[in-house]
Structures are given as C-alpha cells and as structure tokens.
Scaffold this active site. Structure first.
Site, PDB file in Angstrom:
ATOM      1  N   VAL A 113      70.203  -0.781  52.396  1.00  0.00           N
ATOM      2  CA  VAL A 113      71.258  -0.080  52.638  1.00  0.00           C
ATOM      3  C   VAL A 113      71.655   0.900  53.710  1.00  0.00           C
ATOM      4  CG1 VAL A 113      72.249   1.983  51.193  1.00  0.00           C
ATOM      5  CG2 VAL A 113      71.393  -0.251  50.237  1.00  0.00           C
ATOM      6  N   SER A 119      76.002  -3.603  53.573  1.00  0.00           N
ATOM      7  CA  SER A 119      75.248  -3.599  52.406  1.00  0.00           C
ATOM      8  C   SER A 119      76.753  -3.076  51.654  1.00  0.00           C
ATOM      9  CB  SER A 119      74.333  -2.998  52.102  1.00  0.00           C
ATOM     10  OG  SER A 119      74.329  -1.879  51.596  1.00  0.00           O
ATOM     11  N   ASP A 163      83.877  -3.991  59.075  1.00  0.00           N
ATOM     12  CA  ASP A 163      82.484  -4.799  57.849  1.00  0.00           C
ATOM     13  C   ASP A 163      83.257  -5.870  57.041  1.00  0.00           C
ATOM     14  OD1 ASP A 163      80.942  -2.965  59.199  1.00  0.00           O
ATOM     15  OD2 ASP A 163      80.253  -1.944  57.857  1.00  0.00           O
TER      16      ASP A 163
END
Ligand code: PMV
Length: 324
Positions: A113, A119, A163
């Site tokens: 994380v 994540s 992302d």
C-alpha cells in the site's frame, strides 16, 4: 480459474462465486508532469495482484471483507468516501441496481500500500469487475477504467488517470491525461528492480506541493514539465525500437528533474545511488515520491546484485520484474 483478462471464466449465476484480479503498476517516466497534460509511460507489474471475489451471503446485506486492512463491514455502515465502498456503490449505480443481492465481497492484495504500485486502483478494478460479473455483466475496459478513476479521486484529489488506465488494460501504456489509452509496444524485453523505501508515499501531499510550486512560478515549472515530456517521448522510441539500454540515462535525468520538483527524499536518493553503484544502467523514483518505490534498469543477470545492494541501503522490499 482467473485468466489474463482478470476474469473468472466460470459461468455467472447467483450461486456462483465470481473472481477478478488486477496487477500492480509502475510508472517508468513522466510522473507529476502527467498531471499537467504531459505524457507518461507505465507498465503493469504482474508479480503482485489484487483479487476480489463475490459470492452469496447468508447474512442479509452487502458485506465487504478485506483482511489486509482489517475490514469486515456491511456497505451501509461505511462512509460515502470509503474507497472500497465507493467502488461497490459505483457498480450498483452504473448497472442501475436498486436492490443489491445479499453478497460478500472479499478482497485480497499482495500489492504494498502507498508505495507507488497502484494498490488502490488495482483493488478498485478487481472489485468493479468481480461485482459486475456477479451481477451478470462484463463491463468494457473503458467503463471499468472510468469507474476506477472516480475512486482514484478519493485517494488524491486530482489524479491524472494513469494508474486506473495501466491497471485496467494490464498493458504497457503511453498515457496522456484525457486521451484514449495508447498501447506502448515493447521492442525487446528489459528488466527492472523495484526498491521500496518503506516510507508511505504521500501522493496527495506531493501532488499538492508541486501544484503550489507551479502556481508560484508557472513558466519555470512548465519548462521542467516540457523537459520531462521530452524524456518520455525519447524513452518511448527507445522502448519501441528495443534499444532499452538507452533508458538508463533518461531515468537518471528524469530523477534529477523530480528532485528539482522536490518530490524525492533522502531515502529515495540513497536507493537510487546504491542501485547505480551496483551496476544499474540508471535509476529514478517512481510514482508520487517522498517515499514509496524507486526503479532501477538492469542487465538481467545483474538484477540480484542490484536487489541486494538496495536491501543493504535500506530498502524494505525489492522486486525484479520483466517488461515485455
Ligand atoms: O504514487 P502513484 O504511483 O499512485 O502515482 C502518482 C503519479 C502522479 O503523477 C504523481 C500523480 C498522478 O495522478 O498521475
């Protein structure tokens, strides 16, 4: 069985368990400048994954279980801005489900994380796909990515969208904010060592600080963003032509520009230096910075030596990944 697209191929019915997974990611070049419309390159990291599975619950309600963060709660008890709950609600909303079925959504992840490995986006993508599949829908990638982007906004206010894009498509990407995903062709595979500084990357804070720098002197920072954009374009060409060794120098220059943007840190600089001394062809921080990960470009046979050097210089974890 989970296939490459991240879907469980078993038949969808109300009693079936539906599973989806998504890889981690790493930004090769262009972080921060990408928020200002410049291109960036990112690749999936398949050594780590987030997995979500959905099955019928014997208890009434929609239950969320994520042992890695110690979560077990019914959806209605979670706040609106809880990222996991928001991912679940976004699926019900996009599929016009007014009365959700009783179910348990279980989330597991091996992605560290707040380390720049995506994540949050990987969990969102896995949950969105598994839940949609449980409800009998296979959402197109574009829609999955758009939903995950909305959740990214909860993690930090002004994400570029890189992302959710690289993680949804699970392919190397040349990314420009607001534009359709462009696949990055990899002419010849190359190896990276990823080193985790062990310090959580405060992406929201570093993105905010870059914003304040930019607001105080736009011409100065626009020039830096342009220099980064130039690196990204040259890197794309090298990657597509299989001339990956040339990326090392570009990584070093990109890292120096990120230092100028104040998003490196003592720990990241130490790891970058250690990688270079151990024979890496180049190294840079990756992602939001001030913590999280750095990456080093290596000759494949030299990867273990560089990984060892990173651990000796304080990395809490290393990973060797092949980009192909
Ligand atoms: O820390 P990460 O890997 O989630 O990446 C942040 C990348 C930035 O360019 C700094 C922000 C963004 O939204 O693109």
């Amino acid at each position: 069985m989970v296939d490459d697209s991240g879907y469980d191929r078993q038949a969808a019915d109300w009693s079936a368990r539906m599973t989806a997974s998504a890889p981690g990611k790493i930004i090769l070049f262009g972080e921060h400048a990408v928020v200002y419309g410049r291109p960036a390159l990112a690749v999936p990291v398949t050594e780590v994954r987030a997995t979500a599975s959905v099955q019928r619950s014997t208890d009434p309600g929609v239950w969320l279980e994520a042992p890695v963060i110690g979560l077990r709660a019914e959806l209605s008890c979670l706040p609106q801005d809880h990222p996991l709950a928001a991912a679940v609600r976004s699926v019900f909303s996009t599929l016009d489900i007014e009365t959700p079925p009783d179910c348990v959504i279980h989330v597991d992840s091996t992605i560290p994380v707040a380390s720049g490995l995506g994540s949050g986006a990987a969990v969102s993508v896995a949950v969105i796909r598994a839940l949609a599949a449980y409800l009998g829908h296979r959402l197109p990638d574009e829609r999955v990515s758009a939903l995950a982007y909305e959740i990214e906004k909860l993690h930090h206010g002004t994400p570029s969208g890189i992302d959710n894009t690289v993680i949804t498509y699970a392919q190397p990407v040349y990314f420009v904010r607001g534009q359709a995903m462009e696949r990055l062709q990899v002419g010849a595979p190359f190896t990276l060592v990823i080193g985790n500084s062990g310090i959580p990357a405060p992406t929201k804070e570093s993105v905010g600080d870059v914003r304040r720098l930019w607001e105080a002197d736009p011409p100065r920072w626009e020039k830096v963003f342009d220099q980064i954009a130039d690196i990204v374009r040259r890197a794309r060409e090298l990657i597509e032509n299989g001339a990956w060794r040339g990326l090392g120098k570009l990584m070093d220059t990109n890292h120096a520009l990120l230092q100028e943007l104040t998003v490196s840190s003592e720990a990241l600089d130490r790891l970058v230096e250690a990688a270079r001394r151990a024979g890496a062809l180049g190294a840079k921080l990756s992602g939001g910075g001030r913590g999280g990960n750095m990456i080093a470009l290596v000759e494949r046979q030299n990867a273990p030596v560089v990984a060892e050097a990173l651990l000796a210089a304080g990395a809490t974890q290393t990973m060797i990944t092949q980009v192909d």
